[in-house]
Design a protein around this motif. Structure first.
Motif, PDB file in Angstrom:
ATOM      1  N   HIS A  24     -35.528   9.386 -11.169  1.00 38.46           N
ATOM      2  CA  HIS A  24     -35.395   8.379 -10.225  1.00 38.46           C
ATOM      3  C   HIS A  24     -36.482   9.561  -8.995  1.00 38.46           C
ATOM      4  O   HIS A  24     -35.400  10.611  -8.207  1.00 38.46           O
ATOM      5  CB  HIS A  24     -34.635   7.494  -9.167  1.00 38.46           C
ATOM      6  CG  HIS A  24     -34.597   7.320  -7.235  1.00 38.46           C
ATOM      7  ND1 HIS A  24     -35.470   6.064  -7.506  1.00 38.46           N
ATOM      8  CD2 HIS A  24     -35.010   8.377  -6.673  1.00 38.46           C
ATOM      9  CE1 HIS A  24     -35.886   6.424  -5.885  1.00 38.46           C
ATOM     10  NE2 HIS A  24     -34.871   7.048  -5.224  1.00 38.46           N
TER      11      HIS A  24
ATOM     12  N   LEU B 200     -37.408  11.396  -5.709  1.00 43.83           N
ATOM     13  CA  LEU B 200     -37.610  11.523  -3.850  1.00 43.83           C
ATOM     14  C   LEU B 200     -38.243  13.187  -4.452  1.00 43.83           C
ATOM     15  O   LEU B 200     -37.542  14.226  -3.710  1.00 43.83           O
ATOM     16  CB  LEU B 200     -35.968  12.165  -3.712  1.00 43.83           C
ATOM     17  CG  LEU B 200     -36.027  11.818  -1.939  1.00 43.83           C
ATOM     18  CD1 LEU B 200     -36.709  11.297  -1.317  1.00 43.83           C
ATOM     19  CD2 LEU B 200     -34.568  11.809  -1.371  1.00 43.83           C
TER      20      LEU B 200
ATOM     21  N   GLN C 219     -34.430   5.324   4.106  1.00 43.19           N
ATOM     22  CA  GLN C 219     -34.510   4.169   3.625  1.00 43.19           C
ATOM     23  C   GLN C 219     -34.681   5.356   1.721  1.00 43.19           C
ATOM     24  O   GLN C 219     -34.492   4.372   0.952  1.00 43.19           O
ATOM     25  CB  GLN C 219     -35.574   3.205   3.397  1.00 43.19           C
ATOM     26  CG  GLN C 219     -36.253   2.947   2.064  1.00 43.19           C
ATOM     27  CD  GLN C 219     -37.314   1.788   2.295  1.00 43.19           C
ATOM     28  OE1 GLN C 219     -37.769   1.701   3.361  1.00 43.19           O
ATOM     29  NE2 GLN C 219     -37.637   1.023   1.395  1.00 43.19           N
ATOM     30  N   ASN C 220     -35.570   6.306   1.993  1.00 44.00           N
ATOM     31  CA  ASN C 220     -35.577   7.412   0.218  1.00 44.00           C
ATOM     32  C   ASN C 220     -34.255   7.472   0.028  1.00 44.00           C
ATOM     33  O   ASN C 220     -33.752   7.714  -0.695  1.00 44.00           O
ATOM     34  CB  ASN C 220     -36.981   7.816   0.123  1.00 44.00           C
ATOM     35  CG  ASN C 220     -38.182   7.788   0.530  1.00 44.00           C
ATOM     36  OD1 ASN C 220     -38.455   6.029   0.323  1.00 44.00           O
ATOM     37  ND2 ASN C 220     -39.386   8.097   1.083  1.00 44.00           N
TER      38      ASN C 220
ATOM     39  N   ASN D 180     -31.326   6.544   0.670  1.00 44.59           N
ATOM     40  CA  ASN D 180     -30.295   5.712   0.457  1.00 44.59           C
ATOM     41  C   ASN D 180     -31.103   5.284  -1.013  1.00 44.59           C
ATOM     42  O   ASN D 180     -29.535   4.896  -2.048  1.00 44.59           O
ATOM     43  CB  ASN D 180     -30.327   4.930   1.526  1.00 44.59           C
ATOM     44  CG  ASN D 180     -29.338   3.614   0.839  1.00 44.59           C
ATOM     45  OD1 ASN D 180     -28.602   4.338   1.602  1.00 44.59           O
ATOM     46  ND2 ASN D 180     -29.507   2.367   0.508  1.00 44.59           N
ATOM     47  N   SER D 181     -32.041   4.967  -1.138  1.00 41.23           N
ATOM     48  CA  SER D 181     -32.213   4.509  -2.743  1.00 41.23           C
ATOM     49  C   SER D 181     -32.020   5.690  -3.366  1.00 41.23           C
ATOM     50  O   SER D 181     -31.427   5.182  -4.460  1.00 41.23           O
ATOM     51  CB  SER D 181     -33.856   4.363  -2.966  1.00 41.23           C
ATOM     52  OG  SER D 181     -34.648   3.386  -2.321  1.00 41.23           O
ATOM     53  N   ALA D 182     -32.289   6.938  -3.332  1.00 38.87           N
ATOM     54  CA  ALA D 182     -31.156   7.685  -4.257  1.00 38.87           C
ATOM     55  C   ALA D 182     -30.031   7.609  -4.493  1.00 38.87           C
ATOM     56  O   ALA D 182     -29.805   8.251  -5.453  1.00 38.87           O
ATOM     57  CB  ALA D 182     -32.510   9.013  -3.385  1.00 38.87           C
TER      58      ALA D 182
ATOM     59  N   GLN E 267     -28.066   4.939  -4.057  1.00 38.40           N
ATOM     60  CA  GLN E 267     -27.856   3.949  -4.663  1.00 38.40           C
ATOM     61  C   GLN E 267     -28.103   4.438  -6.444  1.00 38.40           C
ATOM     62  O   GLN E 267     -27.404   3.538  -6.812  1.00 38.40           O
ATOM     63  CB  GLN E 267     -28.910   2.783  -4.654  1.00 38.40           C
ATOM     64  CG  GLN E 267     -28.020   2.611  -3.014  1.00 38.40           C
ATOM     65  CD  GLN E 267     -29.246   1.396  -2.173  1.00 38.40           C
ATOM     66  OE1 GLN E 267     -30.120   0.848  -2.330  1.00 38.40           O
ATOM     67  NE2 GLN E 267     -28.731   0.579  -1.545  1.00 38.40           N
ATOM     68  N   VAL E 268     -29.269   5.110  -6.865  1.00 36.73           N
ATOM     69  CA  VAL E 268     -29.640   5.554  -7.992  1.00 36.73           C
ATOM     70  C   VAL E 268     -28.473   5.798  -8.449  1.00 36.73           C
ATOM     71  O   VAL E 268     -28.022   5.785  -9.530  1.00 36.73           O
ATOM     72  CB  VAL E 268     -30.749   6.567  -8.472  1.00 36.73           C
ATOM     73  CG1 VAL E 268     -31.069   7.016 -10.273  1.00 36.73           C
ATOM     74  CG2 VAL E 268     -32.070   5.829  -7.944  1.00 36.73           C
TER      75      VAL E 268
END
Length: 226
Positions: A99, A101, A133-134, A136-138, A140-141
């Motif tokens: 993923h 970032l 948002q970005n 938090n996405s990292a 979560q992964v």
């Protein structure tokens, strides 16, 4: 400063950092630091082997080299050791699907990397893409992985642009480390492996080399020990 001959006595190779040593990045392509263009030219006229090392992760090597050439530097893409290509090699060797970032300017370096169903996170100096948002996405992964892997292209705290000091990737890397309870793998300075790869590229041992690094722009007696 000591005479040129004394500075490089017993030295076969020089590792040159770029940002903060050769130029300060910024709007319009940045500005060359006084005397740096001439210093690179003089080094290249000598018998010394030269390797440029950078943690630049907002630009591809091709874009960075083009920018430096426009500022007057004699430099080619093949002379540059940068973290993005090194990270891609690690991803391929370990079968990792990241993923990303990262900054859009360096995304082309990862064009040949499988990013489906991520099993790791690669973080770099993403600039304006460091949104909640970005991040938090990292996060979560990583939290969904049994053995989370976080790869960071460098771990600098900040760097200098012509407009002032800018946050680097390090603070964001530390945030993910803290949130996930993990330790990132750093690809780039100050990782010893990064310097080893640069030295291998010019066929020089660590004790035969000098590194010129920011922020002081001083000559360090020798490259990081193996």
């Amino acid at each position: 400063m000591a005479p040129w001959g004394e500075l490089f006595a017993g030295v076969r190779g020089v590792l040159l950092d770029i940002s903060g040593v050769l130029y300060d990045s910024g709007a319009g392509g940045g500005t060359a630091i006084a005397g740096s263009v001439e210093a690179v030219a003089r080094l290249k006229r000598s018998q010394l082997k030269i390797r440029f090392c950078t943690n630049e992760s907002q630009k591809s090597r091709a874009e960075l080299v083009g920018q430096l050439r426009r500022l007057g530097f004699d430099i080619s893409e093949g002379e540059v050791t940068a973290p993005a290509p090194a990270a891609c090699q690690i991803l391929k060797e370990r079968g990792l699907r990241p993923h990303l970032l990262i900054h859009d300017g360096v995304r082309s370096e990862f064009d040949q990397i499988d990013t489906s169903n991520p099993n790791c996170v690669v973080i770099a100096d993403a600039g304006e893409s460091f949104s909640y948002q970005n991040m938090n996405s990292a996060f979560q992964v990583l939290m969904e992985l049994e053995s989370p892997v976080l790869i960071s292209l460098g771990k600098g705290r900040y760097y200098k642009e012509t407009s002032g000091l800018m946050l680097d990737v390090g603070p964001y890397m530390k945030a993910l480390e803290y949130a996930c309870g993990i330790q990132a793998e750093v690809v780039g300075k100050p990782s010893p492996e990064f310097f080893k790869s640069a030295l291998q590229a010019i066929g020089v041992e660590a004790h035969q080399a000098q590194a010129i690094l920011p922020p002081q722009c001083l000559l360090i007696p020798q490259a990081p020990k193996e």
